[in-house]
Scaffold this active site. Structure first.
Site, mmCIF file in Angstrom:
data_model
loop_
_atom_site.group_PDB
_atom_site.id
_atom_site.type_symbol
_atom_site.label_atom_id
_atom_site.label_comp_id
_atom_site.label_asym_id
_atom_site.label_seq_id
_atom_site.Cartn_x
_atom_site.Cartn_y
_atom_site.Cartn_z
ATOM 1 N N ALA A 63 0.987 -0.981 0.257
ATOM 2 C CA ALA A 63 -0.319 -0.140 -0.103
ATOM 3 C C ALA A 63 0.852 1.168 0.115
ATOM 4 C CB ALA A 63 -1.155 0.112 1.112
ATOM 5 N N ASN A 75 -6.808 2.771 10.812
ATOM 6 C CA ASN A 75 -6.257 1.597 11.388
ATOM 7 C C ASN A 75 -5.727 1.599 12.674
ATOM 8 O OD1 ASN A 75 -4.507 3.968 10.444
ATOM 9 N ND2 ASN A 75 -3.037 2.728 11.454
ATOM 10 N N CYS A 118 3.597 1.062 11.941
ATOM 11 C CA CYS A 118 4.547 1.704 11.060
ATOM 12 C C CYS A 118 5.105 2.736 12.278
ATOM 13 C CB CYS A 118 3.992 2.345 9.906
ATOM 14 S SG CYS A 118 3.551 1.044 8.453
#
Length: 380
Positions: free
Chosen positions: A73, A153, A326
């Site tokens: 992505a 997310n 991340c």
């Protein structure tokens, strides 16, 4: 080593055994390059890639020619945003997004801002929702793109995609959505969407493969390629195709279409049970909108504990996170929770629980016990 119970499915998912089974031959006996069109090895690989393209496009309501395979992505997001910026190069450009987007979007927008684009980052309400009136009021004649994720997310909050599409259509603006946490988990239909990014490892395909949906047969422009070379993927993304990964992505997409609805209902029950047990504890707060959200995600604040210490202690028994995978190496509190008005200290003591296909009721009971015991042992 005894591993903790895994409740971090938003960070990554295991490759489904059925998906892995389909992939294995393309590592060994069917190892051809999909661009080698002069012999059977290449033909077989190319056919496998096109089947996967059909499988993935079917999952999201696209046409096969509209799906471009990428390494994931992040690459798809960079191609979508930077590619559009390059198309309009020389013009005044304005882009609209919001503060709770993934860093892959925010950092890419910052990159084009440094190159001359104007970027508006909208705030969110305390439950993570965006103000559609505020969004519309920020559109100018120079606005080229609205870039908003399908589902968050960290909190699971789902944006009103249908309404966002209508706004983009009203002003004839590209609508780009990061649908990483939505595809394969809830129904996703690209009708009205211009660009959509997804990643295989979020829904039981391997890491290192994703895709960008690029709408065809529309007057709004397509992005310009960021990687040049052999002209693969219709000249949008050059490079030798990851055939085993793409095969796995296709197989995972087909599997998701078969089990999504039943699995969603099962996860909603487990998620609600987890939340009922955890929020019964004094000092806990559930973060994010409770009306429109993903079926498998809970974000809970635990007041009165030091965040890093609490997370480390919980992770001895339960694999969870305090935010995006991340950004988990950063000691800073979640930018998503901060944008929702949650104080820094409380943001650091918040945990994201994300459930998956392997999650059981017995595991949830054990998770609740471990988290409660840990919380009470660390209360200041």
């Amino acid at each position: 080593m005894e591993y903790p119970i895994y409740l971090d499915y938003n960070a990554t998912t295991p490759v489904d055994p059925e998906v892995l089974k389909v992939m294995i031959p393309y590592f060994s006996t069917l190892y051809g390059n999909a661009s080698s069109r002069s012999h059977p090895y290449g033909w077989v690989a190319e056919q496998a890639v096109e089947l996967a393209r059909d499988q993935l496009s079917s999952l999201i309501g696209a046409r096969s020619k509209e799906v471009i395979f990428t390494s994931g992505a992040t690459e798809a997001i960079n191609l979508g945003i930077k590619g559009v910026f390059e198309h309009y190069k020389g013009e005044e450009q304005h882009y609209i997004s919001c503060v709770t987007e993934h860093k892959a979007v925010l950092d890419t927008l910052e990159s084009i801002r440094l190159k001359g684009a104007s970027v508006t980052i909208l705030p969110v309400k305390s439950n993570g929702d965006i103000d559609l009136d505020l969004l519309e009021s920020n559109i100018t004649p120079k606005t080229k793109m609205i870039c908003l994720m399908w589902a968050n997310n960290e909190t699971g909050v789902i944006h009103p995609i249908d309404k966002l599409i209508k706004i983009a259509e009203k002003y004839q603006i590209i609508f780009f959505t990061d649908a990483v946490q939505a595809v394969g988990k809830i129904p996703v239909d690209v009708k009205g969407v211009h660009l959509l990014a997804l990643s295989g490892h979020k829904f039981y395909a391997p890491k290192g493969v994703g895709a960008l949906f690029i709408r065809h047969n529309h007057h709004l422009p397509k992005p310009i390629a960021m990687i040049e070379g052999g002209g693969q993927e219709k000249n949008f993304r050059s490079g030798t195709l990851n055939v085993p990964g793409i095969v796995g992505l296709g197989a995972a997409a087909e599997l998701a279409s078969q089990v999504m609805y039943e699995e969603s209902e099962r996860l909603i029950k487990l998620r609600d049970y987890l939340e009922m047990r955890l929020t019964a504890i004094q000092g806990t707060v559930l973060n994010g909108s409770q009306t429109l959200r993903l079926p498998h995600v809970s974000n809970v604040t635990f007041e009165g504990v030091e965040g890093d210490e609490f997370l480390r202690a919980v992770n001895q028994h339960v694999a969870v996170s305090s935010g995006s995978a991340c950004t988990s190496i950063s000691p800073k509190p979640s930018h998503v929770l901060a944008a929702m008005g949650i104080e820094s200290e409380l943001g650091r003591s918040s945990l994201r629980f994300s459930l998956g296909r392997m999650t059981t009721k017995e595991e949830i009971d054990q998770v609740v016990k471990n988290v409660i015991d840990t919380y009470h042992s660390l209360l200041l």
